[in-house]
Motif scaffolding. Structure first.
Motif, PDB file in Angstrom:
ATOM      1  N   ILE A   1      40.128  -2.670  36.436  1.00 49.16           N
ATOM      2  CA  ILE A   1      41.458  -2.090  36.480  1.00 49.16           C
ATOM      3  C   ILE A   1      42.515  -3.172  36.688  1.00 49.16           C
ATOM      4  O   ILE A   1      43.603  -3.121  36.114  1.00 49.16           O
ATOM      5  CB  ILE A   1      41.501  -0.993  37.585  1.00 49.16           C
ATOM      6  CG1 ILE A   1      42.258   0.208  37.099  1.00 49.16           C
ATOM      7  CG2 ILE A   1      42.106  -1.464  38.872  1.00 49.16           C
ATOM      8  CD1 ILE A   1      41.647   0.876  35.948  1.00 49.16           C
ATOM      9  N   ASN A   2      42.166  -4.187  37.467  1.00 50.87           N
ATOM     10  CA  ASN A   2      43.136  -5.239  37.735  1.00 50.87           C
ATOM     11  C   ASN A   2      43.163  -6.324  36.660  1.00 50.87           C
ATOM     12  O   ASN A   2      44.064  -7.157  36.666  1.00 50.87           O
ATOM     13  CB  ASN A   2      42.886  -5.853  39.102  1.00 50.87           C
ATOM     14  CG  ASN A   2      43.290  -4.908  40.213  1.00 50.87           C
ATOM     15  OD1 ASN A   2      44.452  -4.625  40.405  1.00 50.87           O
ATOM     16  ND2 ASN A   2      42.298  -4.384  40.927  1.00 50.87           N
ATOM     17  N   SER A   3      42.167  -6.286  35.777  1.00 48.37           N
ATOM     18  CA  SER A   3      42.186  -7.271  34.698  1.00 48.37           C
ATOM     19  C   SER A   3      43.111  -6.843  33.572  1.00 48.37           C
ATOM     20  O   SER A   3      43.362  -7.613  32.654  1.00 48.37           O
ATOM     21  CB  SER A   3      40.778  -7.486  34.159  1.00 48.37           C
ATOM     22  OG  SER A   3      40.372  -6.366  33.418  1.00 48.37           O
ATOM     23  N   VAL A   4      43.618  -5.616  33.623  1.00 50.42           N
ATOM     24  CA  VAL A   4      44.533  -5.159  32.576  1.00 50.42           C
ATOM     25  C   VAL A   4      45.922  -4.868  33.142  1.00 50.42           C
ATOM     26  O   VAL A   4      46.689  -4.108  32.572  1.00 50.42           O
ATOM     27  CB  VAL A   4      43.980  -3.915  31.828  1.00 50.42           C
ATOM     28  CG1 VAL A   4      42.811  -4.312  30.950  1.00 50.42           C
ATOM     29  CG2 VAL A   4      43.548  -2.832  32.802  1.00 50.42           C
ATOM     30  N   LYS A   5      46.215  -5.498  34.312  1.00 49.65           N
ATOM     31  CA  LYS A   5      47.538  -5.355  34.927  1.00 49.65           C
ATOM     32  C   LYS A   5      48.279  -6.680  34.828  1.00 49.65           C
ATOM     33  O   LYS A   5      47.645  -7.734  34.888  1.00 49.65           O
ATOM     34  CB  LYS A   5      47.370  -5.068  36.426  1.00 49.65           C
ATOM     35  CG  LYS A   5      47.185  -3.646  36.822  1.00 49.65           C
ATOM     36  CD  LYS A   5      47.052  -3.592  38.346  1.00 49.65           C
ATOM     37  CE  LYS A   5      46.461  -2.265  38.785  1.00 49.65           C
ATOM     38  NZ  LYS A   5      46.139  -2.267  40.222  1.00 49.65           N
ATOM     39  N   PRO A   6      49.612  -6.618  34.749  1.00 53.12           N
ATOM     40  CA  PRO A   6      50.363  -7.865  34.908  1.00 53.12           C
ATOM     41  C   PRO A   6      50.239  -8.353  36.359  1.00 53.12           C
ATOM     42  O   PRO A   6      50.043  -7.542  37.269  1.00 53.12           O
ATOM     43  CB  PRO A   6      51.813  -7.479  34.602  1.00 53.12           C
ATOM     44  CG  PRO A   6      51.813  -6.050  34.232  1.00 53.12           C
ATOM     45  CD  PRO A   6      50.486  -5.458  34.512  1.00 53.12           C
ATOM     46  N   LEU A   7      50.350  -9.674  36.552  1.00 52.07           N
ATOM     47  CA  LEU A   7      50.142 -10.257  37.872  1.00 52.07           C
ATOM     48  C   LEU A   7      51.053  -9.659  38.937  1.00 52.07           C
ATOM     49  O   LEU A   7      50.649  -9.445  40.079  1.00 52.07           O
ATOM     50  CB  LEU A   7      50.345 -11.779  37.802  1.00 52.07           C
ATOM     51  CG  LEU A   7      49.956 -12.564  39.051  1.00 52.07           C
ATOM     52  CD1 LEU A   7      48.495 -12.358  39.387  1.00 52.07           C
ATOM     53  CD2 LEU A   7      50.251 -14.042  38.861  1.00 52.07           C
ATOM     54  N   SER A   8      52.307  -9.352  38.548  1.00 48.75           N
ATOM     55  CA  SER A   8      53.272  -8.868  39.534  1.00 48.75           C
ATOM     56  C   SER A   8      52.797  -7.565  40.182  1.00 48.75           C
ATOM     57  O   SER A   8      53.025  -7.327  41.363  1.00 48.75           O
ATOM     58  CB  SER A   8      54.623  -8.655  38.868  1.00 48.75           C
ATOM     59  OG  SER A   8      54.477  -7.766  37.782  1.00 48.75           O
ATOM     60  N   GLU A   9      52.094  -6.734  39.391  1.00 48.21           N
ATOM     61  CA  GLU A   9      51.615  -5.468  39.950  1.00 48.21           C
ATOM     62  C   GLU A   9      50.526  -5.697  40.983  1.00 48.21           C
ATOM     63  O   GLU A   9      50.385  -4.914  41.927  1.00 48.21           O
ATOM     64  CB  GLU A   9      51.050  -4.583  38.836  1.00 48.21           C
ATOM     65  CG  GLU A   9      52.076  -3.685  38.193  1.00 48.21           C
ATOM     66  CD  GLU A   9      51.411  -2.710  37.227  1.00 48.21           C
ATOM     67  OE1 GLU A   9      50.481  -2.005  37.639  1.00 48.21           O
ATOM     68  OE2 GLU A   9      51.838  -2.687  36.052  1.00 48.21           O
ATOM     69  N   ILE A  10      49.736  -6.764  40.800  1.00 45.36           N
ATOM     70  CA  ILE A  10      48.641  -7.024  41.733  1.00 45.36           C
ATOM     71  C   ILE A  10      49.174  -7.571  43.039  1.00 45.36           C
ATOM     72  O   ILE A  10      48.819  -7.090  44.117  1.00 45.36           O
ATOM     73  CB  ILE A  10      47.646  -8.037  41.123  1.00 45.36           C
ATOM     74  CG1 ILE A  10      47.015  -7.445  39.868  1.00 45.36           C
ATOM     75  CG2 ILE A  10      46.569  -8.395  42.132  1.00 45.36           C
ATOM     76  CD1 ILE A  10      46.063  -8.378  39.177  1.00 45.36           C
ATOM     77  N   THR A  11      50.043  -8.573  42.957  1.00 43.96           N
ATOM     78  CA  THR A  11      50.547  -9.186  44.182  1.00 43.96           C
ATOM     79  C   THR A  11      51.422  -8.209  44.953  1.00 43.96           C
ATOM     80  O   THR A  11      51.597  -8.353  46.156  1.00 43.96           O
ATOM     81  CB  THR A  11      51.328 -10.473  43.875  1.00 43.96           C
ATOM     82  OG1 THR A  11      52.178 -10.215  42.760  1.00 43.96           O
ATOM     83  CG2 THR A  11      50.394 -11.601  43.530  1.00 43.96           C
TER      84      THR A  11
END
Lengths: 303, 293
Positions: B40-50
């Motif tokens: 799920i996190n491999s298809v998110k932009p970085l800003s959404e993860i941080t």
């Protein structure tokens, strides 16, 4: 048991017959040669190095037991041994407990067993580097589980084991259990499926409870599976290296150093090859103490 | 040994069954969770993860991290992505698996059908070699690969994996051929068939199942190896696991978690595929090393 002589031309063996006699050994010899050189020859070489003053490169000045006495005085080595004891103990016990429980539960005519079994097992197909990467992030207090709980409103939730010197080794246990417990489950499940149902039915007639059936009849019959699981888990534990590298890098500080990472860093980055070799010898001895009796028993029975 | 034979005769009540299903489902979640988080996190932009929200589905779906992990990320000196290292691993795995399986089959054939005095001891020595901690051979191996001019190369790793894989492949084929009727071999011998003829015509045609086990076992072990790769091929010749570790551990620049996850899944894909396609045999293979065949 030895059948070396083909039935043809028994009186005067011609060239072809003699060749037939030797071919099996010739076929086996490259593998044996490789094993003898690359395994036993190399072991001998490493044992020898552990008695020399090798530092960055192998050197052959004999120093007797000095490397071993130095090794046992190093707090770094002591930490890695204590960690190994904690890690191996917990890893073996927890994997066995979870594996046995899941196997017993899956054995109760469960609907969807065919879906659940592969779900439990797939981590075994992954590299420890992948497992370590996933868990490292999941356990990171800044962006992982702790953060999720905070955003879900549980603001007092705290789970920083991976950054905590006293608890980091337990995160290694957690990731390793995640990876292997499904496999232990498969071993126990195979054992359970081999148990004779007639005995169980007879005991049920006599009014035995499920608890007693498991405690008195079924679990004792799983002895071979317990033994195999122990041997496999123990040797995996002693070899654990990649998981620590990927999950914690041995840190924080030296909190998750294990003998395997100790050996690697002393040999290749700290240029203390003699001490690295000595630690490798001790690792080998530990595994040999477990494996040799096991292999001896396994191979003897087959006669 | 067959996993799918008869269920137990134990009967359970309704409450107990509900409890059992609950536990089984909880564990299924436990095993799926890391994979879900990675995917799920491999298809998110970085800003959404941080920004937090590890468990949430992406607001913006993107394949950019995958592209970056495959062909752009900085791993060695050049920003090549994981692609060249993926091919390194393929080039290492294919010959190592093929050769070790063929040798294992021949060894198993000799050790069961052409037995000689002392063969059990020799087999025991081969088998013990599977379980040694590889730390014990690292130093001399590094020297030997250097002398042979194979240090840092894929062929060096092929040699290493061949040597330390033969014990297992021999074990599998030996256990399998042990129950193969020896009378057939003897009869063919009386008819004048030679060593290789018997192997080729009689044993090999029925070796399919065990060959699958051996190939899967070797493939997963060699693909997933890190210790040998890190010790003997750290540079451009590094295998996928080492490259992934370099990517994840690199301390320069921003930590691009989404790229790390895409990379991790890329590294896991071949073994997962093998597992999905032939998982049944995988289990059997894993157990052939421990439970007697």
């Amino acid at each position: 048991m030895a059948v070396t002589d083909p039935a043809v031309g028994a009186s005067a063996p011609d060239f072809r017959t003699r060749l037939q006699h030797w071919i099996p050994k010739i076929v086996l010899s490259p593998s044996l040669a490789m094993i003898f050189v690359f395994v036993y020859g190399f072991i001998a070489f490493t044992v020898y190095l552990s008695f020399t003053d090798s530092r960055m490169l192998p050197s052959f000045g004999w120093v007797g037991w000095e490397n071993y006495s130095k090794l046992w005085r190093l707090s770094h080595w002591e930490i890695s041994l204590i960690n190994m004891a904690i890690f191996a103990g917990l890893y073996i016990v927890v994997c066995t407990a979870i594996g046995l429980m899941l196997a017993i539960f899956l054995d109760q005519k469960i609907r969807g067993e065919g879906v659940l079994r592969p779900l439990y097992l797939y981590p075994m197909a992954l590299s420890f580097i992948v497992t370590g990467t996933a868990w490292k992030w999941f356990l990171d207090p800044g962006i992982g589980l702790e953060n999720v709980m905070h955003t879900w409103g549980w603001t007092s939730f705290s789970f920083d084991w991976i950054k905590n010197r006293d608890f980091a080794i337990y995160t290694v246990v957690l990731a390793a259990v995640w990876q292997t417990s499904g496999f232990v489950m498969a071993m126990f499940l195979a054992g359970l499926r081999g148990i004779d149902n007639e005995i169980l039915k007879a005991a049920q007639m006599d009014g035995a409870s499920n608890w007693n059936l498991y405690r008195r009849i079924i679990i004792p019959q799983l002895r071979p599976a317990f033994l195999s699981a122990f041997v496999i888990l123990a040797h995996l534990a002693i070899k654990t290296f990649d998981l620590v590298i990927a999950l914690t890098g041995g840190g924080p500080g030296r909190a998750t150093e294990l003998p395997a990472t100790f050996m690697y860093s002393y040999t290749f980055t700290r240029n203390q090859m003699g001490i690295g070799a000595a630690s490798a010898v001790i690792m080998l001895m530990t595994i040999a103490a477990i494996m040799i009796p096991y292999l001896y028993a396994e191979l003897r029975e087959k006669k | 040994m067959a996993v799918a034979s008869s269920d137990t005769a134990i009967r359970t009540g309704r409450i107990a069954r509900t409890f059992i299903y609950l536990v089984l489902l909880l564990f299924a979640l436990f095993y799926m969770l890391p994979l879900y988080v990675m995917l799920i996190n491999s298809v998110k932009p970085l800003s959404e993860i941080t920004g937090g929200g590890m468990m949430n589905l992406p607001d913006i779906w993107t394949l950019e991290p995958w592209r970056k992990a495959w062909s752009e990320a900085q791993i060695g000196v050049q920003p090549t992505g994981l692609k060249p290292y993926f091919w390194n691993s393929i080039q290492m795995v294919v010959p190592a698996v093929a050769i070790s399986t063929i040798l294992g089959a021949l060894n198993g054939y000799v050790l069961t059908k052409w037995r000689f005095k002392g063969d059990t001891i020799l087999f025991g020595l081969m088998l013990f070699a599977c379980f040694i901690p590889f730390q014990i051979v690292l130093i001399p191996m590094a020297r030997v690969l250097g002398v042979l001019g194979l240090a840092g190369s894929t062929w060096g790793l092929v040699l290493v994996h061949l040597v330390y894989g033969i014990g297992f492949t021999t074990l599998y084929f030996r256990n399998y051929y042990a129950v193969f009727p020896t009378e057939l071999v003897r009869a063919a011998q009386i008819d004048g068939a030679g060593f290789f003829q018997i192997f080729w015509r009689i044993l090999l045609p029925s070796s399919g199942p065990i060959a699958v086990v051996s190939v899967i076992w070797q493939f997963t072990n060699i693909w997933n190896d890190f210790l040998f790769g890190a010790s003997f091929a750290a540079g451009d010749g590094a295998p996928m696991t080492v490259a992934l570790n370099n990517l994840v551990q690199s301390s320069t620049g921003v930590k691009e978690y989404n790229v790390h996850f895409a990379g991790a899944i890329l590294a896991a894909t071949p073994t997962l595929l093998v597992y999905i396609v032939a998982g049944r045999y995988f289990v059997r293979g894993l157990m052939a090393g421990s439970v007697k065949g």
